[in-house]
Design an enzyme around this catalytic site. Structure first.
Site, short mmCIF file in Angstrom:
data_model
loop_
_atom_site.label_atom_id
_atom_site.label_comp_id
_atom_site.label_asym_id
_atom_site.label_seq_id
_atom_site.Cartn_x
_atom_site.Cartn_y
_atom_site.Cartn_z
N GLN A 67 0.83 -1.20 0.00
CA GLN A 67 0.00 0.00 0.00
C GLN A 67 0.87 1.25 0.00
O GLN A 67 1.79 1.39 0.81
CB GLN A 67 -0.95 0.06 1.19
N CYS A 125 -7.05 7.05 4.77
CA CYS A 125 -6.47 7.32 6.09
C CYS A 125 -6.71 8.77 6.49
O CYS A 125 -6.35 9.69 5.74
CB CYS A 125 -4.98 7.02 6.09
N LYS A 146 -7.95 1.83 -1.81
CA LYS A 146 -8.74 1.63 -0.59
C LYS A 146 -9.22 3.00 -0.14
O LYS A 146 -8.42 3.91 0.09
CB LYS A 146 -7.92 0.97 0.51
N ASN A 153 -15.00 -3.33 4.01
CA ASN A 153 -14.16 -3.22 5.20
C ASN A 153 -14.93 -2.40 6.24
O ASN A 153 -15.75 -1.57 5.91
CB ASN A 153 -12.84 -2.53 4.80
N GLY A 160 -9.51 -5.76 9.92
CA GLY A 160 -8.37 -5.06 10.50
C GLY A 160 -8.23 -5.34 11.97
O GLY A 160 -7.56 -6.28 12.39
#
Length: 327
Positions: free
Chosen positions: A68, A98, A137, A209, A231
């Site tokens: 990633q 993020c 993602k 996710n 996760g």
């Protein structure tokens, strides 16, 4: 391999997590699952292209494994992708989800959701640079940009590059006012929006996710989407990985017992320390191996107390296990 397509390995993946999904974790995970898609921690593309290739040291035993990258400059990301491909990664993923302040200051991560065209430009440059799959993602929204229409706009930014695989964390990100930890739990989950997007983009493979806790949850989601990504559940219960090959990939393999996994961890610890590593770098990944079992607290307490000691080796693990067994 068609670089625009979903692969069978993507049916189950372990999310990229800072200070967690490093090489030691990946080798530990491979003791339990040979098929799950593993991820690296997020690596800043700019660091990678400035002579920091040691950040992505990797070998075939960790595959399938996705590198990633974080970044927002297409040229820098393309260069980083070429380095990643050279190191033998199975795929490369762009972080567009993020929410940390540090990542925002670098103009990448979740802030990219505010400029979907930049996502398109980055992905296109990354895809053109390598022959392995390139994915992204992201989340379903950011700040007040949280409508179904806006999520569709983000998905379209990926779709028009030719990519046919996206990983969606089914909650939005707040860039101001919430910590990264709070961003994992406070914004509400909206699985249905992800399911609906799968129906709308029927030839797009979607990995979901967020808030997925166990194998039963995984199977339920796989009725509606193509892949699942876990996760924090893996941190809390790493033994969950032992069931993945049998119950998600249906490969007919036997599910290893915790004791069998532990025996492999002890052997790994012996070699790990012998090669000059400190036990606690492995211990932090194994400390929750017996969560849910009688005496697990004693295993955790002993390991956390002694794994940092100078000269600590596999005997610390063995002693921790014996403490648990005496309960």
């Amino acid at each position: 391999m068609n670089k625009y397509q979903f692969t069978d390995a993507d049916r189950f993946s372990v999310a990229p997590m800072i200070d967690v999904t490093n090489r030691t974790f990946r080798k530990f995970a491979r003791l339990m699952s040979k098929k799950a898609m593993l991820y690296t921690e997020m690596i800043a593309a700019v660091a990678l292209v400035h002579n920091k290739e040691y950040l992505i040291e990797h070998d075939e035993s960790e595959n399938p494994c996705t590198l990633q990258l974080g970044g927002s400059d297409p040229k820098t990301l393309a260069k980083a992708c070429k380095i990643g491909e050279k190191f033998g990664y199975s795929a490369i993923n762009l972080n567009a989800g993020c929410p940390s302040d540090k990542v925002q200051q670098g103009s990448f991560g979740a802030i990219l959701m505010k400029t979907p065209d930049v996502i398109t430009d980055c992905l296109k440059a990354m895809q053109d640079a390598v022959s392995i799959p390139v994915t992204v993602k992201t989340r379903i929204g950011v700040d007040d940009l949280d409508s179904t229409e806006y999520t569709r706009k983000i998905v379209e930014s990926v779709y028009k590059t030719g990519s046919r695989h996206i990983i969606l964390h089914a909650r939005k990100a707040w860039l101001n006012g919430l910590s990264p930890k709070e961003n994992r739990t406070v914004p509400p989950l909206d699985y249905q929006r992800v399911y609906d997007l799968k129906q709308e983009f029927s030839d797009l493979s979607i990995t979901i996710n967020g808030g997925i806790l166990n194998i039963d949850d995984c199977k339920e989601h796989l009725n509606y989407v193509d892949g699942v990504m876990l996760g924090r559940a893996i941190i809390d219960n790493p033994y969950l990985l032992a069931s993945v090959d049998s119950m998600i990939y249906n490969d007919g393999s036997a599910v290893l017992s915790r004791e069998q996994v532990f025996d492999s961890v002890v052997k790994m610890a012996h070699d790990f320390v012998k090669n000059g590593n400190r036990l606690h770098h492995l211990g932090i990944h194994t400390i929750n191996l017996f969560n849910g079992c009688k005496g697990a607290r004693h295993f955790r307490n002993y390991l956390s107390l002694h794994m940092h000691e100078l000269g600590a080796d596999e005997s610390v693990l063995i002693n921790a296990y014996e403490k648990m067994q005496r309960v």
